[in-house]
Design an enzyme around this catalytic site. Structure first.
Site, PDB file in Angstrom:
ATOM      1  N   LYS A  17       0.842  -1.199   0.000  1.00 25.25           N
ATOM      2  CA  LYS A  17       0.000   0.000   0.000  1.00 25.25           C
ATOM      3  C   LYS A  17       0.875   1.246   0.000  1.00 25.25           C
ATOM      4  O   LYS A  17       1.637   1.470   0.934  1.00 25.25           O
ATOM      5  CB  LYS A  17      -0.915   0.040   1.232  1.00 25.25           C
ATOM      6  CG  LYS A  17      -1.945   1.165   1.107  1.00 25.25           C
ATOM      7  CD  LYS A  17      -2.780   1.325   2.363  1.00 25.25           C
ATOM      8  CE  LYS A  17      -2.184   2.310   3.336  1.00 25.25           C
ATOM      9  NZ  LYS A  17      -1.997   3.680   2.842  1.00 25.25           N
ATOM     10  N   GLU A  39      10.387  14.835  15.840  1.00 19.22           N
ATOM     11  CA  GLU A  39      10.761  14.855  14.426  1.00 19.22           C
ATOM     12  C   GLU A  39       9.976  15.947  13.701  1.00 19.22           C
ATOM     13  O   GLU A  39       8.745  15.954  13.727  1.00 19.22           O
ATOM     14  CB  GLU A  39      10.445  13.487  13.811  1.00 19.22           C
ATOM     15  CG  GLU A  39      10.979  13.332  12.409  1.00 19.22           C
ATOM     16  CD  GLU A  39      10.778  11.921  11.865  1.00 19.22           C
ATOM     17  OE1 GLU A  39       9.754  11.294  12.181  1.00 19.22           O
ATOM     18  OE2 GLU A  39      11.660  11.458  11.115  1.00 19.22           O
ATOM     19  N   GLU A  94      10.403   0.572  10.033  1.00 14.21           N
ATOM     20  CA  GLU A  94      11.388   1.636   9.815  1.00 14.21           C
ATOM     21  C   GLU A  94      10.642   2.938  10.083  1.00 14.21           C
ATOM     22  O   GLU A  94       9.825   3.371   9.280  1.00 14.21           O
ATOM     23  CB  GLU A  94      11.928   1.566   8.390  1.00 14.21           C
ATOM     24  CG  GLU A  94      13.288   2.211   8.244  1.00 14.21           C
ATOM     25  CD  GLU A  94      13.219   3.699   7.965  1.00 14.21           C
ATOM     26  OE1 GLU A  94      12.971   4.464   8.943  1.00 14.21           O
ATOM     27  OE2 GLU A  94      13.392   4.097   6.820  1.00 14.21           O
ATOM     28  N   CYS A 115      13.987  10.383   6.920  1.00 15.17           N
ATOM     29  CA  CYS A 115      14.150   9.951   8.306  1.00 15.17           C
ATOM     30  C   CYS A 115      15.606  10.013   8.756  1.00 15.17           C
ATOM     31  O   CYS A 115      15.884   9.929   9.950  1.00 15.17           O
ATOM     32  CB  CYS A 115      13.566   8.557   8.498  1.00 15.17           C
ATOM     33  SG  CYS A 115      14.068   7.434   7.216  1.00 15.17           S
TER      34      CYS A 115
HETATM   35  N1  LIG Z   1      17.533   8.610   2.450  1.00 13.76           N
HETATM   36  C1  LIG Z   1      16.530   7.576   2.449  1.00 13.76           C
HETATM   37  C2  LIG Z   1      15.899   7.483   3.783  1.00 13.76           C
HETATM   38  C3  LIG Z   1      14.716   6.619   3.759  1.00 13.76           C
HETATM   39  C4  LIG Z   1      13.716   7.039   4.738  1.00 13.76           C
HETATM   40  O1  LIG Z   1      13.309   8.203   4.848  1.00 13.76           O
END
Ligand SMILES: NCCCC=O
Length: 481
Positions: free
Chosen positions: A177, A385, A255, A289
């Protein structure tokens, strides 16, 4: 008659609307105007996609590594061949600069898919042997099953690759998704991958795409079919996925957010650090991130460093997809603009905005490159964040304080150290509690190396053989001899 594009789900080799006809409006972040609709998938659509992936699984599980590799290599070639279309879709999704999207995403995506194509043929396990008298033990590495995968809006097509490539390489089937704001490039990937599956006479259900919102994602993760749920997204979303998946003990791969510290010592090459940090902090509007968002500078160079970084920010350009010399485009959506603006509006009195700190233009969601100094460790903007083009600067007095500040947040994804002292760099890389430590650089990633965090940044790795193994399960087979 409406000239909006109609995006569709991709289930079992067919493009289909949501069963109940519900749709979401997809907005161009450079204008704030609706340019497409996508399905808003519900339980019936999730059922259909899961049934498709489940039917394909036994066939794909039993395919040889060589066949898996062949599929992935063809997908990688097609990503390069159809780069213009993918870049168009991604730029419409996100408003990113066209040139940078092509140079920084298409090449890496093809390379990452090829890495997993190779990994498909190199599964590892302990040596078979007689670990007990009269018994031979062997290890089988098997795919996990159907994988429910949820990708984010910051790098929609590249994060889709990070999800489906290792899963498919290991013999799993996928229901993916995309984010509710950025489905266009993933739907195009479905068309590309679907065509290749057909040409190779492989089951269409190996790869399915469901569009929708948070609720559609929840239905996917809670569905009885998938054996694994993987998500790249916010901490809130990750916790929700982990909670949902816990009900029937599904494997989870998370992640989540980041709040990367960037520790600059007094002996660093300052012009190089300023340039590297401003690019790594503002690239993709800081919606990364791993963005270099939280700079910690030794007190002896603090003022000069802040001045140089503010100058670099003032020289950094944001603008439209085809504008010249632009480093980054808009924030992804109206909510993100509100989120980033809110952090700046709520800054405490002791903070100082050195550059930027405001929206750019009236149309779309553009935000100026921003540098804020004078912050304390417990300030909201240091602890949370921002996910926008905002770099904060704090000062530290010695190595211990730098480590305390760097580690003193709930996130633990990426970090960097800037120094010419090799021993100090090694000490810091041991002490920094992050899934990645860069030395005298910040933000590059490679397919061979793991990407993933600790603490509230999640668990499980993307990329690398570690990421590939996350999509396998290990079985012990013992036979009496
Ligand atoms: N620079 C790739 C990072 C992936 C997550 O935001």
């Amino acid at each position: 008659m409406s000239d909006l594009r109609t995006l569709r789900n991709y289930i079992n080799g067919e493009f289909v609307d949501a069963a109940d006809g519900r749709t979401l409006e997809i907005v161009d972040p450079t204008t704030g105007e609706v340019y497409a609709t996508s399905p808003l998938s519900g339980a019936a659509d999730v059922d259909a996609a899961m049934a498709s992936a489940a039917a394909a699984f036994p066939i794909w599980r039993d395919a040889t590594p060589s066949t898996r590799q062949k599929l992935l290599l063809k997908i990688a070639d097609a990503v390069e061949e159809r780069a213009d279309e993918l870049v168009d879709a991604e730029c419409r999704n996100t408003g990113k600069p066209r040139g940078l999207t092509r140079s920084e995403e298409i090449g890496p995506m093809a390379d990452q898919i090829r890495f997993f194509a190779g990994a498909a043929r190199l599964l590892e396990g302990k040596a078979a042997g007689e670990y007990m008298d009269g018994m031979t033990s062997i290890v089988r590495r098997e795919p996990v099953g159907v994988c429910a995968q949820v990708a984010p809006w910051n790098y929609p097509m590249m994060m889709a690759v990070w999800k489906f490539a290792p899963a498919i390489a290991a013999g799993n089937t996928v229901v993916l998704k995309p984010s509710d704001t950025t489905p266009a490039s993933t739907v195009l990937l479905a068309e590309i991958i679907g065509g290749i599956l057909k040409d190779l006479e492989l089951p269409a259900g190996i790869f399915n795409v469901i569009c929708g919102d948070r609720e559609s994602g929840r239905l996917m993760v809670e569905h009885r079919t998938p054996a694994m749920a993987s998500i790249t997204g916010s901490v809130r979303a990750g916790i929700q996925v982990a909670e949902s998946a816990s009900k029937d003990v599904k494997r989870v791969h998370l992640e989540l957010g980041g709040k990367a510290p960037v520790v600059v010592f007094e002996d660093a090459d300052i012009p190089e650090a300023v340039e590297g940090i401003s690019v790594a902090g503002f690239f993709n509007a800081g919606q990364d991130c791993t963005a270099a968002t939280r700079v910690l500078v030794h007190e002896s160079i603090h003022d000069a460093f802040v001045e140089a970084l503010a100058k670099a920010a003032a020289e950094t350009k944001t603008g439209g997809v085809d504008d010249e010399d632009v480093l980054y485009g808009p924030l992804n959506n109206a909510n993100q603009l509100k989120q980033v603006s809110g952090f700046i509006e709520r800054l405490p009195a002791h903070a100082k905005v050195e550059s930027g700190g405001h929206r750019v233009g009236e149309a779309g969601y553009f935000y100026a490159p921003t540098v804020v100094s004078g912050l304390n460790q417990d300030d909201e903007i240091i602890q949370n964040e921002v996910f926008g083009p905002v770099i904060t600067v704090q000062k530290f007095s010695d190595e211990d304080q730098a480590v305390d500040y760097a580690n003193g947040v709930e996130f633990a994804l990426a970090s960097s150290v800037w120094t010419k002292d090799h021993a100090r760099a090694m000490r810091m890389s041991r002490r920094l509690d992050f899934g990645c430590v860069w030395i005298n650089t910040h933000i590059p990633l490679v397919a061979e190396m793991p990407h993933g965090g600790f603490k509230k940044s999640g668990y499980g790795k993307d990329l690398s053989s570690y990421g590939f193994e996350d999509y396998t399960r290990v079985k012990h087979v013992m036979t009496a001899i």
